[in-house]
Design an enzyme around this catalytic site. Structure first.
Site, PDB file in Angstrom:
ATOM      1  N   HIS A 159       0.796  -1.094   0.045  1.00 18.87           N
ATOM      2  CA  HIS A 159       0.051  -0.013   0.070  1.00 18.87           C
ATOM      3  C   HIS A 159       0.992   1.315  -0.100  1.00 18.87           C
ATOM      4  O   HIS A 159       1.484   1.343   1.197  1.00 18.87           O
ATOM      5  CB  HIS A 159      -0.945   0.012   1.218  1.00 18.87           C
ATOM      6  CG  HIS A 159      -1.897   1.062   1.105  1.00 18.87           C
ATOM      7  ND1 HIS A 159      -3.060   0.972   0.438  1.00 18.87           N
ATOM      8  CD2 HIS A 159      -1.961   2.221   1.957  1.00 18.87           C
ATOM      9  CE1 HIS A 159      -3.524   2.428   0.538  1.00 18.87           C
ATOM     10  NE2 HIS A 159      -3.169   2.851   1.506  1.00 18.87           N
ATOM     11  N   ASP A 208      -8.532   1.892   1.301  1.00 17.12           N
ATOM     12  CA  ASP A 208      -8.269   2.766   2.263  1.00 17.12           C
ATOM     13  C   ASP A 208      -9.175   4.207   2.250  1.00 17.12           C
ATOM     14  O   ASP A 208      -8.969   4.676   3.289  1.00 17.12           O
ATOM     15  CB  ASP A 208      -6.752   2.985   2.149  1.00 17.12           C
ATOM     16  CG  ASP A 208      -6.208   3.523   3.305  1.00 17.12           C
ATOM     17  OD1 ASP A 208      -6.726   3.181   4.425  1.00 17.12           O
ATOM     18  OD2 ASP A 208      -5.000   4.313   3.321  1.00 17.12           O
ATOM     19  N   HIS A 217      -6.372   9.975  -1.381  1.00 18.07           N
ATOM     20  CA  HIS A 217      -7.128   9.766  -0.021  1.00 18.07           C
ATOM     21  C   HIS A 217      -6.413  10.237   1.225  1.00 18.07           C
ATOM     22  O   HIS A 217      -6.958  10.512   2.376  1.00 18.07           O
ATOM     23  CB  HIS A 217      -7.719   8.324   0.308  1.00 18.07           C
ATOM     24  CG  HIS A 217      -7.013   7.431   0.439  1.00 18.07           C
ATOM     25  ND1 HIS A 217      -6.170   6.715  -0.530  1.00 18.07           N
ATOM     26  CD2 HIS A 217      -6.194   6.830   1.527  1.00 18.07           C
ATOM     27  CE1 HIS A 217      -5.121   5.828  -0.127  1.00 18.07           C
ATOM     28  NE2 HIS A 217      -5.185   5.803   1.027  1.00 18.07           N
TER      29      HIS A 217
END
Ligand SMILES: *[C@@H]1O[C@H](CO)[C@@H](O)[C@H](O)[C@H]1NC(C)=O
Ligand SMILES: *[C@@H]1O[C@H](CO)[C@@H](O)[C@H](O)[C@H]1NC(C)=O
Ligand SMILES: *[C@@H]1O[C@H](CO)[C@@H](O)[C@H](O)[C@H]1NC(C)=O
Ligand SMILES: *[C@@H]1O[C@H](CO)[C@@H](O)[C@H](O)[C@H]1NC(C)=O
Ligand SMILES: *[C@@H]1O[C@H](CO)[C@@H](O)[C@H](O)[C@H]1NC(C)=O
Length: 509
Positions: free
Chosen positions: A36, A151, A420
């Site tokens: 990630h 996420d 995000h």
């Protein structure tokens, strides 16, 4: 961004994990290696590239090329493109093309970033997806088939509609209200078909997988040692990677002595998760934030562990295999079940525990949010105007490459901030400054382009692009100032434009 994912209490498991009855088919586990890689958040893009991100793609490419069963999913495109353009050698690029062809390196989502779903505009979401997908299609001839929206802080019903229309076959979400997720786990309702738009009917229905309470990270706790679990390369170090390759918190190596304890831990986790799903397949994301910068040590520990579990699969009741997201969804699809359909309800706002609603980010860092919006409008105006210019003056004096470079820089800056941890405002001050810097620099450069588009040499008929209002009456050339108003919309609007002039007399057109 990873936080609170461990907070949800694990269920107390009261059945015997190792009792497998005759007709129980072993649980098929899809171990999906991933990293990630927030495009921002705590560290800038440059810092991240230097500390770990470049190493992810270099080492993953090398390690996948060594063993045919290994897989990896690549998610955000910005880091990948920076690596491809500035780090990857010809050999690595060749290997990547081969891995993509074999379907072992799978691009999922494929946007420049994993965009926020609550405070972004649809147009900007489309822009950042288009930018990433365009690169993938031009470079590898592939189009991502699946999302990986694990996420963003809450899940909007607009996202599955957008993804379905973009041609995705399935959607993955994770951060939804903790209580709701708990109930969905118990009722085996984490998977469903989402129809986010009432008007678009079948063409936007999309199979949606909600990650269980472990979300996109591997369980980090090992009951048999004080080390974290399954992160053999440890935790990324900033600002510099260690010279000796020894990182903090590297998991205990898998050896003859530890392999059984590791297998038991992994199998228990797989069985706990299997109980929350309707089919016999478990999606087991292997990775977390900033993982796989040393894929060599990752795979060389996971390989023997998986081999051990498979050799004892009768006893464990579980089989394990490296997998892409596509391979997992293919298996679920073949189970041929009928899924419940969800309507246009969002999973917003997002809560991680009682009285912990994530709503502050809807309004925080308003300057960044404002600049991001302005940059997006400016980009749209510049792209439409440049297009009209090229149509009217294919051989006009504004050089195409020069113009496209400027437009591309703004496309990147606008895409990047949709992350995000970008437009949401959840990033560090240093990273907020980075987004602002990229946006303002690119906007200034595009203003130069806009000015150039209007400063056409004499003799060219500009009426096509500047419209009929550009009429000149008797003016003193020395005092002449032009205010150009361009409406990039496809429809007419009536609006008031406020301009300040520095001299006492002005004539309107
Ligand atoms: C873990 O650490 C604690 C405290 O440092 C220690 O008491 C315990 O024995 C350790 N457990 C294992 C399994 O190493
Ligand atoms: C990966 O880890 C191994 C074992 O710790 C180490 O020898 C190697 O240098 C590391 N490689 C990188 C690229 O950090
Ligand atoms: C390493 O693990 C310990 C114990 O779990 C934790 O307190 C520490 O923050 C970790 N270090 C890093 C760099 O993540
Ligand atoms: C906008 O207004 C102009 C001038 O009145 C007119 O010629 C044009 O057709 C209008 N365009 C649209 C899209 O309505
Ligand atoms: C135009 O600017 C003046 C002076 O700053 C301000 O008083 C006025 O409200 C502005 N009008 C509009 C429509 O923005």
């Amino acid at each position: 961004m990873r936080s609170f994912w461990g907070v949800l209490a694990c269920f107390v498991c009261c059945f015997d994990f190792f009792a497998v009855t005759e007709d129980d088919k072993p649980i098929q586990t899809f171990v999906i290696p991933h990293s990630h890689m927030d495009v921002g958040w705590v560290y800038t893009i440059q810092e991240s590239m230097h500390a770990y991100a470049a190493n992810v793609y270099t080492t993953v490419t090398e390690e996948l090329s060594k063993a045919a069963e290994r897989r990896f999913i690549a998610v955000e495109q910005e880091f990948f493109r920076l690596w491809w353009d500035t780090v990857a050698t010809d050999t690595l690029k060749r290997q990547v093309r081969q891995l993509v062809k074999e379907g072992r390196l799978e691009f999922v989502l494929g946007g420049q970033v994993m965009h926020d779903e609550a405070v972004t505009d649809l147009e900007d979401e489309i822009l950042q997806m288009t930018e990433g997908h365009g690169f993938l299609y031009e470079t590898f001839g592939v189009r991502p088939q699946f999302s990986w929206h694990v996420d963003p802080f809450g899940a909007s019903a607009t996202t599955p509609v957008l993804f379905a229309l973009a041609g995705f076959n399935a959607h993955v979400i994770s951060r939804i209200d903790y209580d709701l997720k708990d109930g969905m786990q118990k009722d085996k309702k984490l998977q469903f078909v989402w129809g986010g738009s009432r008007s678009l009917k079948e063409k936007q229905l999309i199979f949606t997988h909600t990650m269980d309470q472990f979300s996109y990270c591997t369980p980090s706790h090992l009951p048999f040692s004080n080390s974290s679990g399954f992160y053999w390369n440890g935790v990324a170090l900033f600002p510099d990677p260690p010279k000796d390759g020894v990182y903090p918190n590297m998991s205990l190596p898998v050896t003859k002595e530890t392999v059984h304890a590791y297998a038991k831990t992994m199998v228990e986790n797989i069985k706990q998760r299997a109980a929350w799903f309707r089919t016999n397949h478990v999606l087991w994301p292997w990775g977390c934030d900033k993982q796989f910068y040393n894929s060599s040590v990752q795979f060389s520990n996971m390989d023997p562990l998986m081999k051990y579990i498979n050799q004892n699969s009768k006893q464990f009741g579980v089989t394990v295999q490296y997998s892409t997201l596509g391979e997992y969804f293919q298996a679920v699809h073949q189970s041929d079940l009928i899924w419940e359909q969800r309507g246009s309800e969002d999973f917003l706002p997002y809560s991680t525990e009682p009285h912990q609603a994530w709503t502050g980010f809807y309004a925080s860092r308003n300057v960044l949010k404002g600049v991001a919006r302005r940059a997006s409008s400016q980009l749209h105006a510049a792209e439409t105007l440049f297009t009209r210019y090229r149509i009217c003056f294919p051989d006009g004096p504004v050089a195409k490459d020069w113009a496209l470079d400027k437009l591309r820089a703004l496309r990147w800056a606008v895409s990047e901030v949709q992350h995000h941890d970008g437009i949401t405002g959840t990033e560090s001050p240093e990273v907020a400054d980075m987004y602002l810097q990229h946006l303002t620099q690119a906007m200034m450069d595009v203003e130069e382009l806009l000015a150039a588009l209007f400063l056409l040499p004499h003799g060219l008929d500009t009426s096509d692009i500047t419209g009929s209002l550009y009429g000149k009456t008797d003016v003193d050339e020395g005092l002449e100032q032009h205010v150009i108003v361009y409406n990039p919309l496809a429809w007419n609007i009536t609006t008031i434009i406020n301009t300040t002039v520095t001299f006492p007399h002005a004539t309107g057109l």
